[in-house]
Design a protein around this motif. Structure first.
Motif, PDB file in Angstrom:
ATOM      1  N   MET A 148     126.382   9.411 -11.905  1.00 47.25           N
ATOM      2  CA  MET A 148     127.531   8.769 -12.555  1.00 47.25           C
ATOM      3  C   MET A 148     127.128   7.442 -13.191  1.00 47.25           C
ATOM      4  O   MET A 148     127.558   7.107 -14.287  1.00 47.25           O
ATOM      5  CB  MET A 148     128.647   8.538 -11.534  1.00 47.25           C
ATOM      6  N   ALA A 149     126.288   6.682 -12.478  1.00 46.53           N
ATOM      7  CA  ALA A 149     125.857   5.375 -12.990  1.00 46.53           C
ATOM      8  C   ALA A 149     125.075   5.549 -14.290  1.00 46.53           C
ATOM      9  O   ALA A 149     125.254   4.782 -15.240  1.00 46.53           O
ATOM     10  CB  ALA A 149     125.003   4.672 -11.943  1.00 46.53           C
TER      11      ALA A 149
ATOM     12  N   ARG B  74     139.864   9.425  -6.463  1.00 46.67           N
ATOM     13  CA  ARG B  74     139.845  10.603  -7.331  1.00 46.67           C
ATOM     14  C   ARG B  74     138.840  11.609  -6.778  1.00 46.67           C
ATOM     15  O   ARG B  74     137.786  11.219  -6.261  1.00 46.67           O
ATOM     16  CB  ARG B  74     139.404  10.242  -8.763  1.00 46.67           C
ATOM     17  N   ALA B  75     139.172  12.887  -6.906  1.00 46.47           N
ATOM     18  CA  ALA B  75     138.242  13.947  -6.524  1.00 46.47           C
ATOM     19  C   ALA B  75     138.127  14.913  -7.697  1.00 46.47           C
ATOM     20  O   ALA B  75     139.107  15.153  -8.399  1.00 46.47           O
ATOM     21  CB  ALA B  75     138.761  14.686  -5.293  1.00 46.47           C
ATOM     22  N   ALA B  76     136.910  15.442  -7.882  1.00 48.02           N
ATOM     23  CA  ALA B  76     136.717  16.378  -8.995  1.00 48.02           C
ATOM     24  C   ALA B  76     137.375  17.716  -8.696  1.00 48.02           C
ATOM     25  O   ALA B  76     138.046  18.284  -9.553  1.00 48.02           O
ATOM     26  CB  ALA B  76     135.225  16.568  -9.266  1.00 48.02           C
ATOM     27  N   VAL B  77     137.162  18.216  -7.484  1.00 49.58           N
ATOM     28  CA  VAL B  77     137.661  19.557  -7.158  1.00 49.58           C
ATOM     29  C   VAL B  77     138.283  19.588  -5.769  1.00 49.58           C
ATOM     30  O   VAL B  77     138.019  18.720  -4.930  1.00 49.58           O
ATOM     31  CB  VAL B  77     136.531  20.620  -7.204  1.00 49.58           C
TER      32      VAL B  77
ATOM     33  N   LEU C 184     136.340  27.636  -9.427  1.00 49.97           N
ATOM     34  CA  LEU C 184     136.478  26.252  -8.937  1.00 49.97           C
ATOM     35  C   LEU C 184     137.885  25.734  -9.225  1.00 49.97           C
ATOM     36  O   LEU C 184     138.461  26.042 -10.256  1.00 49.97           O
ATOM     37  CB  LEU C 184     135.475  25.338  -9.631  1.00 49.97           C
ATOM     38  N   SER C 185     138.391  24.933  -8.316  1.00 44.74           N
ATOM     39  CA  SER C 185     139.738  24.416  -8.475  1.00 44.74           C
ATOM     40  C   SER C 185     139.665  22.928  -8.842  1.00 44.74           C
ATOM     41  O   SER C 185     139.644  22.060  -7.966  1.00 44.74           O
ATOM     42  CB  SER C 185     140.467  24.635  -7.144  1.00 44.74           C
ATOM     43  N   PHE C 186     139.595  22.653 -10.138  1.00 42.57           N
ATOM     44  CA  PHE C 186     139.516  21.261 -10.598  1.00 42.57           C
ATOM     45  C   PHE C 186     140.863  20.579 -10.382  1.00 42.57           C
ATOM     46  O   PHE C 186     141.914  21.192 -10.564  1.00 42.57           O
ATOM     47  CB  PHE C 186     139.118  21.209 -12.076  1.00 42.57           C
ATOM     48  N   ILE C 187     140.807  19.306 -10.004  1.00 45.11           N
ATOM     49  CA  ILE C 187     142.047  18.558  -9.757  1.00 45.11           C
ATOM     50  C   ILE C 187     142.433  17.819 -11.042  1.00 45.11           C
ATOM     51  O   ILE C 187     141.632  17.072 -11.602  1.00 45.11           O
ATOM     52  CB  ILE C 187     141.857  17.572  -8.583  1.00 45.11           C
ATOM     53  N   ALA C 188     143.654  18.104 -11.495  1.00 47.01           N
ATOM     54  CA  ALA C 188     144.124  17.493 -12.745  1.00 47.01           C
ATOM     55  C   ALA C 188     145.458  16.804 -12.492  1.00 47.01           C
ATOM     56  O   ALA C 188     146.106  17.045 -11.474  1.00 47.01           O
ATOM     57  CB  ALA C 188     144.282  18.575 -13.807  1.00 47.01           C
ATOM     58  N   ARG C 189     145.854  15.912 -13.419  1.00 48.05           N
ATOM     59  CA  ARG C 189     147.157  15.262 -13.290  1.00 48.05           C
ATOM     60  C   ARG C 189     148.268  16.307 -13.317  1.00 48.05           C
ATOM     61  O   ARG C 189     148.084  17.343 -13.950  1.00 48.05           O
ATOM     62  CB  ARG C 189     147.362  14.271 -14.454  1.00 48.05           C
ATOM     63  N   PRO C 190     149.404  16.035 -12.682  1.00 48.35           N
ATOM     64  CA  PRO C 190     149.752  14.802 -11.981  1.00 48.35           C
ATOM     65  C   PRO C 190     149.199  14.786 -10.554  1.00 48.35           C
ATOM     66  O   PRO C 190     149.187  15.803  -9.869  1.00 48.35           O
ATOM     67  CB  PRO C 190     151.284  14.853 -11.942  1.00 48.35           C
ATOM     68  N   TYR C 191     148.703  13.599 -10.167  1.00 45.58           N
ATOM     69  CA  TYR C 191     148.258  13.421  -8.788  1.00 45.58           C
ATOM     70  C   TYR C 191     148.634  12.031  -8.307  1.00 45.58           C
ATOM     71  O   TYR C 191     148.970  11.144  -9.117  1.00 45.58           O
ATOM     72  CB  TYR C 191     146.752  13.664  -8.644  1.00 45.58           C
ATOM     73  N   CYS C 192     148.561  11.840  -6.985  1.00 45.18           N
ATOM     74  CA  CYS C 192     148.880  10.541  -6.390  1.00 45.18           C
ATOM     75  C   CYS C 192     147.809   9.539  -6.805  1.00 45.18           C
ATOM     76  O   CYS C 192     146.613   9.799  -6.640  1.00 45.18           O
ATOM     77  CB  CYS C 192     148.929  10.678  -4.863  1.00 45.18           C
ATOM     78  N   ASP C 193     148.237   8.402  -7.341  1.00 44.92           N
ATOM     79  CA  ASP C 193     147.286   7.412  -7.836  1.00 44.92           C
ATOM     80  C   ASP C 193     146.442   6.813  -6.707  1.00 44.92           C
ATOM     81  O   ASP C 193     145.311   6.419  -6.926  1.00 44.92           O
ATOM     82  CB  ASP C 193     148.046   6.304  -8.570  1.00 44.92           C
TER      83      ASP C 193
ATOM     84  N   ARG D 242     128.629  14.798 -13.030  1.00 43.68           N
ATOM     85  CA  ARG D 242     129.333  14.765 -14.322  1.00 43.68           C
ATOM     86  C   ARG D 242     130.816  15.050 -14.115  1.00 43.68           C
ATOM     87  O   ARG D 242     131.675  14.382 -14.681  1.00 43.68           O
ATOM     88  CB  ARG D 242     128.697  15.810 -15.243  1.00 43.68           C
ATOM     89  N   TRP D 243     131.123  16.016 -13.262  1.00 43.85           N
ATOM     90  CA  TRP D 243     132.537  16.332 -13.007  1.00 43.85           C
ATOM     91  C   TRP D 243     133.227  15.163 -12.305  1.00 43.85           C
ATOM     92  O   TRP D 243     134.387  14.859 -12.572  1.00 43.85           O
ATOM     93  CB  TRP D 243     132.651  17.584 -12.140  1.00 43.85           C
ATOM     94  N   MET D 244     132.499  14.510 -11.400  1.00 45.40           N
ATOM     95  CA  MET D 244     133.073  13.342 -10.701  1.00 45.40           C
ATOM     96  C   MET D 244     133.339  12.216 -11.690  1.00 45.40           C
ATOM     97  O   MET D 244     134.354  11.519 -11.621  1.00 45.40           O
ATOM     98  CB  MET D 244     132.122  12.865  -9.604  1.00 45.40           C
ATOM     99  N   SER D 245     132.396  12.050 -12.600  1.00 44.69           N
ATOM    100  CA  SER D 245     132.530  10.990 -13.590  1.00 44.69           C
ATOM    101  C   SER D 245     133.760  11.226 -14.473  1.00 44.69           C
ATOM    102  O   SER D 245     134.474  10.288 -14.837  1.00 44.69           O
ATOM    103  CB  SER D 245     131.231  10.958 -14.412  1.00 44.69           C
ATOM    104  N   GLU D 246     134.015  12.493 -14.800  1.00 43.25           N
ATOM    105  CA  GLU D 246     135.209  12.832 -15.587  1.00 43.25           C
ATOM    106  C   GLU D 246     136.475  12.579 -14.762  1.00 43.25           C
ATOM    107  O   GLU D 246     137.425  11.974 -15.238  1.00 43.25           O
ATOM    108  CB  GLU D 246     135.167  14.307 -16.009  1.00 43.25           C
ATOM    109  N   ALA D 247     136.450  13.037 -13.511  1.00 39.85           N
ATOM    110  CA  ALA D 247     137.633  12.877 -12.653  1.00 39.85           C
ATOM    111  C   ALA D 247     137.954  11.406 -12.420  1.00 39.85           C
ATOM    112  O   ALA D 247     139.113  11.017 -12.311  1.00 39.85           O
ATOM    113  CB  ALA D 247     137.411  13.585 -11.316  1.00 39.85           C
TER     114      ALA D 247
END
Ligand SMILES: O=C(O)c1cc(=O)[nH]c(=O)n1[C@@H]1O[C@H](COP(=O)(O)O)[C@@H](O)[C@H]1O
Length: 265
Positions: free
Chosen positions: A170-171, A99-102, A60-69, A129-134
């Motif tokens: 997430m909620a 924001r996107a998780a992956v 899986l390709s998780f999206i991490a900083r730096p990214y466009c706000d 859970r991954w979305m909540s983290e992202a």
């Protein structure tokens, strides 16, 4: 914080409208003993309680900083000081931050399709859970989550809304409300797969409206729009416009997977 079991139970309730989750859990337990669940990506039997095998997880390709706000799309490593991408400046989205998780690729596509087309609802807690983290920073100062709605005919056929399931996970994790019926899809739009960027924009134009109680619930509040996939952003754009018109104080977006080369769509 909600346990995995309580989240899964809430998904069962959200899906059926009645509490049959106890019976379903018992049947699932018995079935798992005979037929172990398969990895939704590679189809290999799963050896433990995970929803995905370790080999596919590592792909899986998780999206991490730096990214466009604004867009949530990753920058090349040397763009650390930049906060907003040229694409977001050239075409500012109707939402504030996304924001996107992956990254959307073969592995994440298999997860998304297993969840929404193959009833693999047990994937929702992991994906949520991954979305909540992202989206941690977005959720920290939001008042409520709003899932992208399905048209009632598709909801009737599928029996659940995958965006609402992910928002519910997430909620629960963040102790926030989900405004499940705030947005309504007033046109039965064809599935977006295979459409060009312009076709997608036209497809969802004026497709979303706030319900009466939805408009009252979002007025003056900071909301996070939730969906499974963002490809061109046309769906999120149409929903964000509707929410802003209804008076939402801010609209952010969290998706599970984001297509990073939408020029090819
Ligand atoms: O149900 C769909 O329309 C759909 C089918 C598909 O294969 N892939 C896909 O991304 N979608 C939806 O299309 C939307 C994202 O496309 P954009 O509006 O182009 O960002 C999301 O609401 C997805 O659920």
């Amino acid at each position: 914080m909600a346990t995995h079991a309580s989240v899964t139970n809430r998904i069962g309730t959200a899906r059926c409208g009645v509490t049959r989750s106890g019976l379903r859990s018992a049947l699932r337990f018995a079935l798992d003993a005979v037929l172990p669940p398969l990895c939704p990506v590679c189809g290999e039997p799963l050896t433990d309680a995970d929803a995905l095998c370790a080999a596919c997880w590592s792909r899986l390709s998780f999206i991490a900083r730096p990214y466009c706000d604004r867009l949530g799309t990753p920058f090349p490593h040397d763009a650390e000081a930049t906060r907003v991408s040229a694409a977001a400046i050239a075409h500012p989205p109707a939402w504030d931050r996304a924001r996107a998780a992956v990254r959307y690729d073969d592995v994440s596509r298999a997860l998304v399709h297993a969840l929404k087309y193959a009833d693999r609802l047990e994937l929702a807690p992991m994906m949520g859970r991954w979305m909540s983290e992202a989206g941690r920073d977005l959720l920290a100062d939001a008042d409520a989550l709003v899932p992208v709605p399905l048209h009632w005919r598709r909801l009737w056929a599928r029996r659940f809304n995958q965006a609402a399931l992910l928002a519910t996970v997430m909620a629960d994790l963040r102790g926030m409300p989900v405004l499940v019926d705030a947005l309504k899809r007033v046109r039965a739009t064809p599935q977006q797969v295979g459409m060009t960027r312009a076709e997608r924009a036209g497809n969802v134009q004026s497709a979303f409206r706030l319900t009466e109680h939805g408009a009252a619930a979002v007025r003056g509040r900071r909301v996070v729009l939730v969906d499974d996939v963002m490809t061109t952003g046309a769906t999120a754009e149409a929903c964000a416009r509707a929410l802003s018109r209804a008076g939402a104080a801010r609209v952010d977006v969290i998706v599970f997977a984001c297509v990073l080369d939408a020029t090819k769509v």
